[in-house]
Design a protein around this motif. Structure first.
Motif, mmCIF file in Angstrom:
data_model
loop_
_atom_site.group_PDB
_atom_site.id
_atom_site.type_symbol
_atom_site.label_atom_id
_atom_site.label_comp_id
_atom_site.label_asym_id
_atom_site.label_seq_id
_atom_site.Cartn_x
_atom_site.Cartn_y
_atom_site.Cartn_z
ATOM 1 N N ASN A 51 0.820 -1.213 0.000
ATOM 2 C CA ASN A 51 0.000 0.000 0.000
ATOM 3 C C ASN A 51 0.858 1.269 0.000
ATOM 4 O O ASN A 51 0.477 2.279 0.562
ATOM 5 C CB ASN A 51 -0.994 0.009 1.166
ATOM 6 C CG ASN A 51 -2.158 0.931 0.881
ATOM 7 O OD1 ASN A 51 -2.564 1.099 -0.261
ATOM 8 N ND2 ASN A 51 -2.693 1.557 1.919
ATOM 9 N N THR A 52 2.022 1.188 -0.621
ATOM 10 C CA THR A 52 2.876 2.365 -0.757
ATOM 11 C C THR A 52 2.730 2.926 -2.175
ATOM 12 O O THR A 52 2.469 2.181 -3.119
ATOM 13 C CB THR A 52 4.355 2.035 -0.487
ATOM 14 O OG1 THR A 52 4.751 0.970 -1.364
ATOM 15 C CG2 THR A 52 4.569 1.612 0.961
ATOM 16 N N ALA A 53 2.912 4.224 -2.281
ATOM 17 C CA ALA A 53 2.703 4.885 -3.566
ATOM 18 C C ALA A 53 4.016 5.384 -4.146
ATOM 19 O O ALA A 53 4.918 5.792 -3.421
ATOM 20 C CB ALA A 53 1.742 6.050 -3.393
ATOM 21 N N GLN A 54 4.076 5.325 -5.470
ATOM 22 C CA GLN A 54 5.157 5.957 -6.218
ATOM 23 C C GLN A 54 4.500 6.941 -7.171
ATOM 24 O O GLN A 54 3.477 6.643 -7.776
ATOM 25 C CB GLN A 54 5.969 4.915 -6.992
ATOM 26 C CG GLN A 54 6.740 3.991 -6.068
ATOM 27 C CD GLN A 54 7.688 3.122 -6.857
ATOM 28 O OE1 GLN A 54 8.458 3.599 -7.681
ATOM 29 N NE2 GLN A 54 7.643 1.825 -6.596
ATOM 30 N N TYR A 55 5.113 8.116 -7.280
ATOM 31 C CA TYR A 55 4.551 9.191 -8.088
ATOM 32 C C TYR A 55 5.365 9.392 -9.361
ATOM 33 O O TYR A 55 6.587 9.327 -9.333
ATOM 34 C CB TYR A 55 4.538 10.497 -7.291
ATOM 35 C CG TYR A 55 3.646 10.447 -6.076
ATOM 36 C CD1 TYR A 55 2.284 10.726 -6.180
ATOM 37 C CD2 TYR A 55 4.160 10.133 -4.822
ATOM 38 C CE1 TYR A 55 1.456 10.689 -5.066
ATOM 39 C CE2 TYR A 55 3.337 10.090 -3.702
ATOM 40 C CZ TYR A 55 1.994 10.381 -3.838
ATOM 41 O OH TYR A 55 1.182 10.339 -2.727
ATOM 42 N N PHE A 56 4.641 9.687 -10.459
ATOM 43 C CA PHE A 56 5.258 9.962 -11.744
ATOM 44 C C PHE A 56 4.632 11.232 -12.308
ATOM 45 O O PHE A 56 3.410 11.378 -12.298
ATOM 46 C CB PHE A 56 5.030 8.804 -12.719
ATOM 47 C CG PHE A 56 5.579 7.494 -12.227
ATOM 48 C CD1 PHE A 56 6.893 7.144 -12.485
ATOM 49 C CD2 PHE A 56 4.785 6.635 -11.478
ATOM 50 C CE1 PHE A 56 7.404 5.934 -12.015
ATOM 51 C CE2 PHE A 56 5.292 5.429 -11.000
ATOM 52 C CZ PHE A 56 6.606 5.085 -11.273
ATOM 53 N N ALA A 57 5.465 12.148 -12.771
ATOM 54 C CA ALA A 57 4.971 13.416 -13.292
ATOM 55 C C ALA A 57 5.269 13.518 -14.792
ATOM 56 O O ALA A 57 6.305 13.056 -15.260
ATOM 57 C CB ALA A 57 5.630 14.573 -12.551
#
Length: 160
Positions: free
Chosen positions: A103-109
């Motif tokens: 339940n961990t998030a990785q962000y991409f822009a």
């Protein structure tokens, strides 16, 4: 402000916990503060203190229908904070890849993803996640309005 089913989490505070980061904030409905919320740090329960004039019984009955509601509102608020940071650097689109096991998030822009489909954005993110056998859920944000989940409540539904 991030909003889910008409409820907002405002004045979000981040506190160091024993083993993790703990969050707290105020819950608002229809622009009126109805409760203070904070994580206890036990990973199981949260503490909610209702403002005068609002019913804890009614609020908890509502939350019973949506067991992970406050956690989902917290995650939406954290996503919004990250999105605002990316926007301040010229990015217009953000994809959140949530690891379904941890339940961990990785962000991409992305600066200009206006012509990219959801599938194309996910494929771009998967390239950067390659070598990882974990399953992910993907959420794409392209506008501040994406953080206003549909639904509207009146604060009177929680009145004492």
């Amino acid at each position: 402000m991030a909003k889910k089913n008409g409820i907002e989490l405002r004045e979000l505070s981040i506190l160091p916990g024993k083993d993790d980061i703990l969050y707290s904030g105020n819950l608002y409905v229809d622009g009126i503060e109805i409760a203070f919320w904070k994580q206890k740090g036990d990973g199981i329960s949260d503490e909610i203190t209702m403002e005068d004039g609002f019913s804890e019984k009614k609020f908890f009955a509502y939350l019973k229908k949506y067991p992970n509601f406050v956690q989902e509102l917290l995650l939406l608020s954290l996503d919004e904070m990250q999105y605002q940071e990316y926007c301040s650097h010229g990015y217009q689109t953000m994809v959140v890849a949530t690891d379904l096991e941890s339940n961990t998030a990785q962000y991409f822009a992305f600066r200009d993803a206006s012509k990219m489909t959801f599938s194309a954005l996910v494929q771009e993110c998967k390239k950067q996640l390659s070598g990882n056998d974990t399953s992910y859920a993907f959420q794409v944000y392209t506008s501040p309005e994406d953080f206003r989940a549909k639904g509207r409540l009146s604060s009177t539904i929680f009145s004492a």
